[in-house]
Motif scaffolding. Structure first.
Motif, short mmCIF file in Angstrom:
data_model
loop_
_atom_site.label_atom_id
_atom_site.label_comp_id
_atom_site.label_asym_id
_atom_site.label_seq_id
_atom_site.Cartn_x
_atom_site.Cartn_y
_atom_site.Cartn_z
N LEU A 61 24.47 58.13 62.88
CA LEU A 61 23.71 59.17 62.17
C LEU A 61 24.14 59.26 60.71
CD1 LEU A 61 21.72 61.54 62.19
CD2 LEU A 61 23.59 63.02 62.96
N SER A 62 25.44 59.18 60.48
CA SER A 62 25.96 59.23 59.10
C SER A 62 25.44 58.06 58.28
CB SER A 62 27.49 59.24 59.12
OG SER A 62 28.00 60.34 59.83
N LEU A 63 25.44 56.87 58.87
CA LEU A 63 24.97 55.68 58.16
C LEU A 63 23.48 55.77 57.85
CD1 LEU A 63 26.90 52.91 60.14
CD2 LEU A 63 27.27 53.55 57.75
N ILE A 64 22.70 56.26 58.81
CA ILE A 64 21.25 56.34 58.60
C ILE A 64 20.92 57.37 57.52
CG2 ILE A 64 19.07 57.02 59.66
CD1 ILE A 64 20.10 55.83 62.28
N VAL A 65 21.49 58.56 57.65
CA VAL A 65 21.23 59.61 56.65
C VAL A 65 21.79 59.20 55.30
CG1 VAL A 65 21.63 62.02 56.03
CG2 VAL A 65 21.20 61.41 58.41
N GLY A 66 22.98 58.63 55.30
CA GLY A 66 23.59 58.17 54.06
C GLY A 66 22.75 57.10 53.38
#
Length: 238
Positions: A61-66
């Motif tokens: 999730l962090s990678l996608i949103v980031g």
């Protein structure tokens, strides 16, 4: 007193200057082969960091949103602009042979800027020294960086040496902030943070080796997001 960031900065500075100065004397086969090894090393380091993950959904999730944030603000393009500014400054002190296409320069410069300034090793090393005064991680990174900078400087010139400046600033800020941040983190949060850095290092390795040009610059916001996301995920879901 912080020592690691200065040692690491000096390593990049020295490697960049030596590599640019002796660039024409280094065999072409060496200049081609070693970046492949650096890419492989980055991928290996990324995998070693990823296995420390606590929650896969948090990191993904962090990678996608980031990545979405990075794309929306054109983060990688801005990093590339910084690289071209560095190249312009460096060219004032040395002749630019003009052999490297600007697009190729930007492609390579962004990859090594992330490798030097935003690697999991550098961030974790700076945080570790800030909390425990143990600079060994940054010392190890310095050994690798001096050779990495030298080889890439044979292609990109003296602009590589200037990466020492943002790297030093970033590591000093992280080490100083670690005293405030670390008491509020948990082993689970640090595991997810380390894994997010590992994914970025893995993508950087693919890019350096010329396998796949991941937009690694646009992934950097994930390192800011992963700690709070990990905290709230653990608080409300687990």
């Amino acid at each position: 007193m912080l020592i690691g960031p200065f040692v690491n900065g000096c390593a990049v500075l020295a490697g960049g200057i030596v590599g640019a100065f002796f660039g024409g004397k280094i065999p072409e086969r060496l200049r081609i082969a070693l970046p492949l090894t650096f890419g492989l090393s980055s991928m290996g380091l990324g995998i070693a960091l990823i296995v420390k993950i606590h929650s896969l959904p948090v990191v993904i999730l962090s990678l996608i949103v980031g990545a979405a944030i990075g794309e929306l603000v054109y983060l990688e393009r801005r990093i590339g602009t910084m690289g071209n500014v560095a190249k312009g400054i460096a060219n004032r002190f040395s002749a630019d042979d003009g052999k490297l296409d600007p697009a190729v320069f930007t492609e390579k410069f962004v990859a090594i800027l992330v490798l030097f300034c935003a690697s999991g090793t550098g961030i974790i090393g700076a945080m570790t020294e800030g909390m425990t005064h143990d600079a060994n991680i940054l010392f190890v990174k310095s050994i690798m960086d001096i050779f990495t900078a030298a080889i890439f400087a044979t292609v990109l010139g003296y602009a590589v040496a200037l990466i020492a400046v943002p790297q030093l600033v970033i590591q000093l800020c992280i080490a100083s902030a670690a005293v405030l941040i670390m008491p509020h983190t948990t082993p689970e949060m640090m595991g997810d943070f380390t894994a997010a850095g590992g994914f970025i290092m893995l993508a950087t390795g693919f890019r350096i080796a010329g396998i796949k040009s991941f937009p690694v610059g646009n992934l950097l916001p994930a390192l800011v997001l992963v700690l709070p996301i990990s905290h709230f995920w653990t608080l409300f879901i687990h």
